[in-house]
Write an enzyme that holds these catalytic residues in place. Structure first.
Site, short mmCIF file in Angstrom:
data_model
loop_
_atom_site.label_atom_id
_atom_site.label_comp_id
_atom_site.label_asym_id
_atom_site.label_seq_id
_atom_site.Cartn_x
_atom_site.Cartn_y
_atom_site.Cartn_z
N GLY A 115 0.82 -1.20 0.00
CA GLY A 115 0.00 0.00 0.00
C GLY A 115 0.86 1.26 0.00
O GLY A 115 1.98 1.26 -0.51
N SER A 116 0.34 2.29 0.65
CA SER A 116 0.91 3.64 0.53
C SER A 116 2.36 3.77 0.98
O SER A 116 3.02 4.75 0.63
CB SER A 116 0.09 4.62 1.35
OG SER A 116 -1.26 4.48 1.02
N THR A 117 2.87 2.81 1.79
CA THR A 117 4.24 2.93 2.24
C THR A 117 5.22 2.89 1.07
O THR A 117 6.39 3.19 1.22
CB THR A 117 4.60 1.81 3.23
OG1 THR A 117 4.15 0.58 2.67
CG2 THR A 117 3.94 2.03 4.57
N LEU A 118 4.72 2.53 -0.11
CA LEU A 118 5.58 2.45 -1.27
C LEU A 118 5.64 3.77 -2.05
O LEU A 118 6.50 3.94 -2.91
CB LEU A 118 5.08 1.32 -2.20
CG LEU A 118 6.18 0.45 -2.79
CD1 LEU A 118 6.93 -0.26 -1.69
CD2 LEU A 118 5.59 -0.57 -3.75
#
Lengths: 582, 87
Positions: A299-302
Site C-alpha cells: 500500500g501507501s508505504t511504497l
C-alpha cells in the site's frame, strides 16, 4: 613291607580282569577329551568375538564425552537460547533383574510412566532402549539411588529459551536430537551443533578410570552465535505489538527494527507467537516468522519510492503542483480515488496526505522501466540476504508486462508483494542519504557502506516529505515521539481476496514505516497489523501508535540525543546553582 | 647374573612407573569431572539468572511491587556538558 604286598596283590588281580574294562575307561576318557576339545574349539572359533568383547567390557570401555550445543546470545551477551544439561535414562533389558520389581515400580512412579510402558521396554530383546529422555539432573540423582541393574544414564542437553515467545520466531527451535528445525537454529545448525567426543578407557575393579587408551574422536563444542538483536528492544517491540494486535482484534502483527548505520536487525517480532520451550503443542501457524516468510501488498508505504524516482529523473520538484482536485483519476476503465479530496496538491503534499491520485499522476510521467528499476534497486522482489530459512522474496513483475493501470496502482503499493523486512530495509534509503544498507541478524557493530540507489539530494527531499507526513496534519501524526523529529509513512492496503481475484472491501493491512531522529537517523521501524477488526483500520491509527511507543523506548535505550525542543517542567540544576552563587 | 639383575630392576621400574601414571591419571580424571560439574552448575545458574532477569518479570515487579514509573518526557532534562561550561 605289608603295604607293598597289597599293591602287588592288586596288580596281580588286575591282570586277570577282562580286557573290555580298560578299553571302556579309555573310551570314556577319550570321549571326555573330545567334548572338552570341541568345547574349546566352539569357544575359540564361534564365540571368540563375544567372549573377547565380554572380557574387554570388564576393563575397557568407550565413553562418550558430551559437549553442549552453542548458545545464542543477544548483542549484549544476554542469553536467548542455551543447552541445559539433562540426563536420558536407558536400559539394557538383558541385564535387568526382574527380582528388582519393587524398585522398577518406584522408577515408573518417579518417571511418571505407566507401569505397563516400563514393563514393555524392560522386556524388549534389544540391548539399548531409552526409558525416558531428558529428565532433570536432580530426578536422575534420585533414580540413581534405586541401584537398578542394567539402568544407565546418558548425558544430554535440553534446549532452553529464557525469553520464551519474545524472540521465538528469530531463534526457531531444535528437535529432540538437538537439530535446528526453524529460524536461526536451523540456519546456523552447522556452527551451533556440537560433536560428541569418544574415547576408549581402562577401568579398574571399582569402575574408576585408570587409563586413557585412545581418543577415537575429540569433542567439538558448538560455537556460540551472537545476534544483532537487542533483548530490551525486542521485548519492547513484542510487548507493544502484542498489545496493539489484541486491542484492535487483529489477526496478526509484525514489527522489525533496523539500525540504519550498521544494517543490523535490532528487533523482529510477530504476534501471535509460540513458546519454544513447550515444543509438543506448537501451532504450525504461529511458527511462521511473518516478517520474512509472508508477503503482502504494502500500500501507501511504497509511495515515497515513486516520488523518489520522479525527483531523481527531474520529472517533478517537491513543490510541483499536481491536478488532484477531482479526487479521482481514470486510467482505461479503472478508476483511482482518494479517500478525501484535498484540492490540488504539491508533490510534498501528495506524500503528506497520502494521495493515491497524486502519486498515480506522478507514476504516469515515468517510463515503466525507470519505475521498475527503482523498486528493484530498493530491494523489492529480491532476497534480503539474511539467510533466514523460508524467506520469501516477494513479487515484482517485469515492467514489460505492466499495463498502464498496473503501473499506476504499483506506484501506491498494489500489484506488488513484499515482505516487511524488505520494506524496512528500503527505508534505509531515505534514512542514510540514499544508501541501501545490507541487513544482518548477526552482530556487526561497525557501520557499513550500503549501495547507493538515489542521490543525497533526493533522499533529503523525501526525508523532508516524510517528516511532513508525521506532522499534526499528516496521515502519520500519531507516530510522533516527544523530543525527536520523526519521518515516516502510513500504509493502509486492502487485502487480496483468498482466491487472489480482486480485493476484499473491508479487510485491511495497516502499516507504518519510519525512522528517527530525522536529523541523523539511527533506527528504522516497520510495523504491520493484519486485519484490524475493532473499527479502526488506517495505518495512521493502528500501526503508527505502535511505532511511536517502540521508537520512543528504542531511542532511549540507545541513548540518542534529542533533536527537537519541547516544553519541559524540570529546571536545569546548573541554572539554579548559578543563581544561588550570583 | 648382572643382566638378570638389571632385567628385574627395570621390570620393577616399569611396574612402578605404570602405577604412578595411573594414579596421576586418576587424579586428573577426578579434576576433569569436577570441572565438568562446575560447568554444568554454571550453565544452570546462567539459566536461572536469565529466567529471573526476564524483562517482562523485571518490568512487572518494578511497576507493581516497587511502584516505579517511567518519567514523562516533560520531566526529563538533557544535560549537555558543553553548554554548562559555556554559561
Amino acid at each position: 613291607m605289608k603295604l607293598a604286598s597289597i599293591r602287588l596283590n592288586r596288580a596281580g588281580s588286575a591282570a586277570i580282569l577282562p580286557a573290555w574294562r580298560s578299553r571302556l575307561v579309555l573310551r570314556v576318557l577319550m570321549f571326555g577329551l573330545v567334548i572338552l576339545a570341541s568345547r574349546a574349539v566352539y569357544l575359540q572359533e564361534f564365540n571368540k568375538d563375544f567372549l573377547q568383547q565380554q572380557g574387554e567390557l570388564r576393563y575397557s570401555r568407550i565413553v562418550e564425552q558430551s559437549v553442549p550445543r552453542g548458545s545464542i546470545k543477544d548483542r549484549h551477551g544476554e542469553i536467548l537460547a542455551i543447552s541445559a544439561p539433562v540426563k536420558s535414562i536407558w536400559v539394557d533389558p538383558q541385564q535387568i533383574d526382574m527380582t528388582q520389581q519393587a524398585q522398577l515400580r518406584i522408577l515408573s512412579e518417579q518417571l511418571g510412566m505407566p507401569w505397563a510402558a516400563v514393563q514393555e521396554r524392560v522386556n524388549s530383546n534389544k540391548r539399548f532402549v531409552y526409558l525416558k529422555r531428558r529428565v532433570s539432573p536432580s530426578l536422575a540423582a534420585d533414580i540413581a539411588q534405586l541401584n537398578i541393574k542394567g539402568l544407565y544414564f546418558k548425558q544430554e542437553y535440553y534446549r532452553y529459551y529464557p525469553t520464551r515467545e519474545l524472540a521465538a520466531h528469530i531463534l526457531g527451535f531444535t528437535d529432540i536430537d538437538d537439530k535446528g528445525q526453524e529460524g536461526m537454529e536451523l540456519a546456523w545448525q552447522d556452527s551451533l551443533a556440537s560433536e560428541y567426543g569418544k574415547r576408549r578407557i581402562i577401568q579398574d575393579r571399582l569402575g574408576r578410570v585408570v587409563d586413557n587408551v585412545e581418543r577415537i574422536n575429540s569433542p567439538k563444542p558448538g560455537q556460540d552465535l551472537i545476534l544483532s538483536i537487542d533483548n530490551k528492544i525486542q521485548y519492547l517491540a513484542y510487548r507493544e505489538l502484542a498489545r496493539a494486535v489484541k486491542a484492535h482484534r487483529a489477526l496478526a502483527g509484525s514489527i522489525v527494527a533496523l539500525d540504519t548505520r550498521t544494517g543490523e536487525v535490532l528487533a523482529m517480532a510477530n504476534y501471535p507467537a509460540f513458546n519454544p520451550n513447550q515444543r509438543a503443542n506448537i501451532n504450525k501457524d504461529a511458527i511462521r516468522n511473518r516478517v520474512l516468510v509472508d508477503e503482502f501488498e504494502p500500500g501507501s508505504t511504497l509511495k515515497p519510492f515513486t516520488v523518489a524516482v520522479a525527483l531523481e529523473t527531474g520529472r517533478v520538484k517537491p513543490d510541483t503542483l499536481l491536478e488532484t482536485s477531482a479526487g479521482m483519476m481514470k486510467i482505461g476503465k479503472a478508476l483511482i480515488r482518494d479517500v478525501h479530496s484535498k484540492g490540488n496538491l504539491t508533490v510534498s503534499q501528495v506524500i503528506q496526505t497520502s494521495s493515491n491520485v497524486g502519486v498515480a499522476k506522478i507514476a504516469m510521467l515515468l517510463p515503466p522501466q525507470t519505475l521498475w528499476e527503482m523498486l528493484n534497486r530498493a530491494g523489492f522482489g529480491g532476497e534480503t540476504g539474511l539467510g533466514f530459512p523460508g524467506e520469501i522474496s516477494g513479487k515484482l513483475r517485469d515492467y514489460r508486462s505492466w499495463r498502464p493501470i498496473e503501473q499506476a496502482t504499483m506506484s501506491y503499493g498494489h500489484g506488488i508483494s513484499i515482505n516487511l523486512m524488505q520494506l524496512a530495509r528500503a527505508y534505509t534509503l531515505f534514512a542514510t542519504g540514499g544508501e541501501l544498507k545490507p541487513v544482518t541478524l548477526l552482530k556487526r557493530d561497525q557501520p557499513v557502506v550500503g549501495q547507493r540507489v538515489i542521490s543525497r539530494e533526493t533522499a533529503s527531499a523525501i526525508n523532508a516529505m516524510l517528516e511532513l507526513a508525521v506532522e499534526p496534519d499528516g496521515t502519520g501524526s500519531r507516530a510522533r515521539v516527544n523530543g525527536y523529529r520523526v519521518a515516516g509513512k502510513t500504509g493502509t492496503a486492502h487485502k487480496r481476496l483468498d482466491n487472489q481475484k480482486g480485493y476484499a472491501a473491508n479487510r485491511y493491512l495497516s502499516s507504518f514505516v519510519g525512522y528517527a531522529p530525522a536529523s541523523d537517523p539511527r533506527v528504522v521501524i516497520a510495523v504491520m497489523i493484519d486485519e484490524p477488526g475493532a473499527g479502526e483500520h488506517f495505518g495512521g491509527s493502528v500501526a503508527a501508535p505502535v511505532f511511536s511507543r517502540v521508537m520512543e523506548g528504542t531511542l532511549r535505550i540507545l541513548d540518542m540525543p534529542f533533536d527537537k525542543p519541547w516544553p519541559n517542567l524540570v529546571i536545569s540544576p546548573s541554572f539554579s546553582i548559578r543563581k544561588q552563587e550570583g | 647374573m648382572t643382566l638378570f639383575l638389571i632385567l628385574v630392576i627395570s621390570g620393577l621400574g616399569i611396574v612402578t612407573a605404570r602405577h604412578e601414571a595411573r594414579k596421576l591419571f586418576m587424579a586428573q580424571e577426578k579434576e576433569q569431572a569436577l570441572a565438568k560439574q562446575f560447568a554444568t552448575e554454571r550453565d544452570q545458574l546462567l539459566l536461572e539468572q536469565s529466567t529471573l532477569a526476564m524483562h517482562a518479570r523485571v518490568e512487572n515487579i518494578a511497576r507493581t511491587q516497587l511502584k516505579m514509573v517511567m518519567p514523562a518526557a516533560t520531566n526529563v532534562l538533557v544535560i549537555q556538558p558543553g553548554k554548562i561550561r559555556a554559561r
